[in-house]
Design a protein around this motif. Structure first.
Motif, PDB file in Angstrom:
ATOM      1  N   ASP A   1       0.856  -1.191   0.000  1.00  0.00           N
ATOM      2  CA  ASP A   1       0.000   0.000   0.000  1.00  0.00           C
ATOM      3  C   ASP A   1       0.885   1.232   0.000  1.00  0.00           C
ATOM      4  O   ASP A   1       1.520   1.549   0.997  1.00  0.00           O
ATOM      5  CB  ASP A   1      -0.896  -0.021   1.248  1.00  0.00           C
ATOM      6  CG  ASP A   1      -1.515   1.332   1.574  1.00  0.00           C
ATOM      7  OD1 ASP A   1      -2.126   1.919   0.663  1.00  0.00           O
ATOM      8  OD2 ASP A   1      -1.408   1.788   2.726  1.00  0.00           O
ATOM      9  N   GLY A   2       0.972   1.868  -1.138  1.00  0.00           N
ATOM     10  CA  GLY A   2       1.734   3.108  -1.236  1.00  0.00           C
ATOM     11  C   GLY A   2       0.999   4.074  -2.133  1.00  0.00           C
ATOM     12  O   GLY A   2       0.118   3.680  -2.904  1.00  0.00           O
ATOM     13  N   THR A   3       1.342   5.352  -2.046  1.00  0.00           N
ATOM     14  CA  THR A   3       0.653   6.370  -2.846  1.00  0.00           C
ATOM     15  C   THR A   3       1.669   7.192  -3.621  1.00  0.00           C
ATOM     16  O   THR A   3       2.726   7.549  -3.085  1.00  0.00           O
ATOM     17  CB  THR A   3      -0.189   7.286  -1.948  1.00  0.00           C
ATOM     18  OG1 THR A   3      -1.154   6.504  -1.253  1.00  0.00           O
ATOM     19  CG2 THR A   3      -0.924   8.334  -2.761  1.00  0.00           C
ATOM     20  N   ILE A   4       1.328   7.475  -4.876  1.00  0.00           N
ATOM     21  CA  ILE A   4       2.234   8.216  -5.754  1.00  0.00           C
ATOM     22  C   ILE A   4       1.452   9.292  -6.502  1.00  0.00           C
ATOM     23  O   ILE A   4       0.216   9.224  -6.599  1.00  0.00           O
ATOM     24  CB  ILE A   4       2.903   7.277  -6.782  1.00  0.00           C
ATOM     25  CG1 ILE A   4       1.840   6.627  -7.681  1.00  0.00           C
ATOM     26  CG2 ILE A   4       3.749   6.221  -6.085  1.00  0.00           C
ATOM     27  CD1 ILE A   4       2.409   5.845  -8.844  1.00  0.00           C
TER      28      ILE A   4
ATOM     29  N   ALA B   1      10.488   7.912  -3.787  1.00  0.00           N
ATOM     30  CA  ALA B   1      11.392   8.505  -4.771  1.00  0.00           C
ATOM     31  C   ALA B   1      10.662   9.340  -5.808  1.00  0.00           C
ATOM     32  O   ALA B   1      11.207  10.330  -6.308  1.00  0.00           O
ATOM     33  CB  ALA B   1      12.195   7.396  -5.464  1.00  0.00           C
ATOM     34  N   VAL B   2       9.428   8.972  -6.144  1.00  0.00           N
ATOM     35  CA  VAL B   2       8.698   9.730  -7.165  1.00  0.00           C
ATOM     36  C   VAL B   2       7.797  10.801  -6.546  1.00  0.00           C
ATOM     37  O   VAL B   2       6.968  11.397  -7.224  1.00  0.00           O
ATOM     38  CB  VAL B   2       7.869   8.798  -8.076  1.00  0.00           C
ATOM     39  CG1 VAL B   2       8.760   7.826  -8.808  1.00  0.00           C
ATOM     40  CG2 VAL B   2       6.775   8.065  -7.289  1.00  0.00           C
ATOM     41  N   GLY B   3       7.961  11.055  -5.233  1.00  0.00           N
ATOM     42  CA  GLY B   3       7.207  12.117  -4.591  1.00  0.00           C
ATOM     43  C   GLY B   3       5.960  11.654  -3.885  1.00  0.00           C
ATOM     44  O   GLY B   3       5.088  12.465  -3.561  1.00  0.00           O
TER      45      GLY B   3
ATOM     46  N   LEU C   1      15.499   8.150 -11.155  1.00  0.00           N
ATOM     47  CA  LEU C   1      14.297   8.937 -10.917  1.00  0.00           C
ATOM     48  C   LEU C   1      14.662  10.325 -10.413  1.00  0.00           C
ATOM     49  O   LEU C   1      15.561  10.509  -9.577  1.00  0.00           O
ATOM     50  CB  LEU C   1      13.388   8.233  -9.915  1.00  0.00           C
ATOM     51  CG  LEU C   1      12.862   6.857 -10.337  1.00  0.00           C
ATOM     52  CD1 LEU C   1      12.050   6.244  -9.213  1.00  0.00           C
ATOM     53  CD2 LEU C   1      12.016   6.986 -11.585  1.00  0.00           C
ATOM     54  N   GLU C   2      13.898  11.292 -10.874  1.00  0.00           N
ATOM     55  CA  GLU C   2      14.110  12.665 -10.436  1.00  0.00           C
ATOM     56  C   GLU C   2      13.716  12.799  -8.976  1.00  0.00           C
ATOM     57  O   GLU C   2      12.707  12.270  -8.531  1.00  0.00           O
ATOM     58  CB  GLU C   2      13.253  13.610 -11.295  1.00  0.00           C
ATOM     59  CG  GLU C   2      13.350  15.072 -10.898  1.00  0.00           C
ATOM     60  CD  GLU C   2      12.406  15.938 -11.699  1.00  0.00           C
ATOM     61  OE1 GLU C   2      12.300  17.137 -11.393  1.00  0.00           O
ATOM     62  OE2 GLU C   2      11.763  15.402 -12.610  1.00  0.00           O
ATOM     63  N   ARG C   3      14.516  13.542  -8.195  1.00  0.00           N
ATOM     64  CA  ARG C   3      14.195  13.769  -6.785  1.00  0.00           C
ATOM     65  C   ARG C   3      13.330  15.017  -6.666  1.00  0.00           C
ATOM     66  O   ARG C   3      13.519  15.985  -7.389  1.00  0.00           O
ATOM     67  CB  ARG C   3      15.474  13.974  -5.985  1.00  0.00           C
ATOM     68  CG  ARG C   3      15.956  12.728  -5.226  1.00  0.00           C
ATOM     69  CD  ARG C   3      15.795  11.497  -5.975  1.00  0.00           C
ATOM     70  NE  ARG C   3      16.126  10.307  -5.159  1.00  0.00           N
ATOM     71  CZ  ARG C   3      16.170   9.107  -5.673  1.00  0.00           C
ATOM     72  NH1 ARG C   3      15.942   8.921  -6.949  1.00  0.00           N
ATOM     73  NH2 ARG C   3      16.432   8.087  -4.921  1.00  0.00           N
ATOM     74  N   PHE C   4      12.391  14.958  -5.723  1.00  0.00           N
ATOM     75  CA  PHE C   4      11.513  16.108  -5.512  1.00  0.00           C
ATOM     76  C   PHE C   4      11.868  16.791  -4.217  1.00  0.00           C
ATOM     77  O   PHE C   4      12.272  16.159  -3.272  1.00  0.00           O
ATOM     78  CB  PHE C   4      10.044  15.619  -5.459  1.00  0.00           C
ATOM     79  CG  PHE C   4       9.551  15.167  -6.801  1.00  0.00           C
ATOM     80  CD1 PHE C   4       8.844  16.026  -7.628  1.00  0.00           C
ATOM     81  CD2 PHE C   4       9.801  13.884  -7.253  1.00  0.00           C
ATOM     82  CE1 PHE C   4       8.389  15.593  -8.851  1.00  0.00           C
ATOM     83  CE2 PHE C   4       9.343  13.449  -8.479  1.00  0.00           C
ATOM     84  CZ  PHE C   4       8.641  14.297  -9.300  1.00  0.00           C
TER      85      PHE C   4
END
Length: 495
Positions: free
Chosen positions: A351-354, A418-420, A492-495
């Protein structure tokens, strides 16, 4: 003299706690024999188990207070428990602790159809609220997949969502007031019957706190009118990237569907023989997009969503024509977790949110992880708000497979960060994601969490080993997990 063995000390402590609890609440509300406590050894995350020392089942608020008073005086740790459907190990017992189950607090206290509210005890099932409200044309909107069994107290603890959370919100958006008991035995009411309450907004702090701040005894929920009409679009895509982009395109078009869910091919093929929902098992991804409201509103929104989905590359589109067909479309998504048992001995539900814009990118990365760990993964998720539920399939009887599944899951959560995104959307942290908290939050942030914990529970007796990792744990996790100082997803780009 011979020193007492650890088992003798445990039995002595157990007798002391049982005697004190039985003096405070009816004897039948205190369980301590192994055959009685065994059903409480885990929640829905059955991979982690621990037999509790004692289980209590108070029948009213006064008995809840009595249990807390005994545990505080004897310095016994307490794990509050609802229906045990949680998937993060938040209700897993402590070996020398007490489980406080709210199952017997299961009354609908009052329903006000004019104010559109219901006052319920924590043991009332989620779906039962809608059943009681149906005669007034109302229902309770948050609808976890386990809504037939999960209780409102557990929903408050985990801030549960469901397939309609995109439009109607999570538990925190649908609860007006919580009556809770602190570890000191004090009755505290957070929020009130109005849309706002004076003072600090502690209601939103409490909801999602996983039983770490107090024990719920009563909840006031909002009810909403049952829509005049509701229809679902089932759209097929020959590529997961197109499916992921379609989700972002629907929202970008200014449409907020009642539900917007996505399933990959593995999930569809897993579910279809189980429920026979009519899913396209050859599609790489399917979207379920629901519209509700007046008949005219639904007709217009269905047309608009259909156009967006076609422009996004949908290879096939079906629209429910009856209520029975709508429920049939949803039945597959609602039964995705149990259907996993048809193709795998075990599964590990993450369970994660992106951010929605990263859906396709993350799905591609998860496919790469499947090859890395040699395990299959079925992806079902609340696409509209970016809440992923990857089901990692494994066989616990095969040496090392569960460990690989855990590593696979940890990588997915690190990818979400990693993707924010974040490491949980609605299942909570519990014990499952406690190491991943070290990835997302700094020492300073975690200390702020502990400060809130201390303010509510100074002796740290309420679910103390869950949700917030210690500095020592994070130091250990860092040593185990960082590979020569390299970031796990450098591309991956860091936010």
């Amino acid at each position: 003299m011979e020193q007492a063995s650890s088992s003798d000390m445990f039995r002595q402590r157990q007798r002391e706690v049982v005697a004190a609890l039985r003096a405070a609440i009816p004897g039948q509300c205190v369980l301590f024999q192994e055959e009685d406590t065994r059903p409480y050894e885990c929640d829905g995350l059955a991979a982690y188990r621990q037999l509790p020392m004692v289980v209590t089942l108070p029948e009213n608020e006064e008995q809840v207070i009595a249990v807390l008073n005994v545990c505080r005086e004897l310095q016994v740790q307490i794990v509050p428990r609802g229906a045990g459907t949680g998937l993060s190990g938040g209700a897993m017992p402590i070996a020398d602790g007490v489980v406080l189950s709210t199952a017997k607090l299961n009354r609908v206290v009052r329903l006000d159809p004019y104010a559109r509210t219901a006052i319920v005890q924590p043991g009332v099932r989620n779906l039962a609220i809608s059943d009681v409200a149906a005669q007034h044309g109302l229902y309770y909107a948050p609808d976890p997949s386990s809504q037939i069994a999960c209780t409102i107290g557990g929903n408050v603890a985990e801030n549960s969502g469901g397939v309609h959370c995109l439009k109607y919100g999570l538990t925190v958006h649908n609860v007006l007031r919580v009556r809770m008991i602190t570890i000191d035995g004090d009755v505290v009411e957070l929020g009130n019957g109005a849309l706002d309450a004076p003072g600090l907004d502690l209601l939103s702090v409490f909801i999602g706190s996983e039983g770490m701040l107090g024990v719920v005894t009563e909840v006031t929920v909002k009810l909403v009118p049952k829509p005049q009409a509701a229809r679902v679009i089932m759209a097929s895509f020959d590529d997961v990237v197109k499916g992921g982009n379609a989700v972002a395109n629907v929202i970008a078009a200014g449409i907020i569907p009642a539900g917007l869910e996505m399933m990959d091919k593995t999930s569809s093929r897993m579910v279809e023989p189980f429920v026979k929902a009519g899913y396209d098992i050859d599609a790489e991804a399917i979207l379920l997009c629901e519209s509700d409201g007046t008949t005219d509103e639904v007709e217009e929104e269905i047309q608009r969503m259909t156009a967006v989905l076609q422009q996004s590359g949908a290879t096939a589109i079906a629209v429910s024509q009856t209520e029975a067909e709508r429920l049939k479309f949803w039945s597959g998504r609602k039964n995705a977790f149990p259907a996993a048992g048809r193709i795998s001995p075990d599964y590990y539900c993450m369970d994660g949110t992106i951010p929605r814009k990263n859906l396709a990118q993350v799905l591609i990365s998860i496919a790469e992880m499947e090859r890395k760990y040699g395990l299959r993964c079925a992806n079902v998720f609340h696409a509209g708000d970016g809440n992923l539920h990857p089901l990692i399939l494994f066989d616990a009887n095969q040496p090392g497979e569960f460990h690989r599944a855990e590593q696979f899951g940890a990588d997915i959560l690190e990818l979400c960060v990693a993707v924010g995104g974040t490491i949980t959307g609605e299942h909570g942290v519990g014990i499952e994601k406690i190491n991943s908290m070290c990835v997302q939050f700094s020492d300073t942030e975690r200390e702020a969490f502990f400060a809130v914990k201390r303010a509510f529970d100074t002796p740290f007796l309420l679910n103390p080993d869950k949700a917030i990792p210690s500095l020592h744990r994070c130091a250990e996790y860092g040593r185990m997990h960082v590979k020569r100082g390299a970031l796990p997803f450098p591309e991956l780009e860091r936010f």
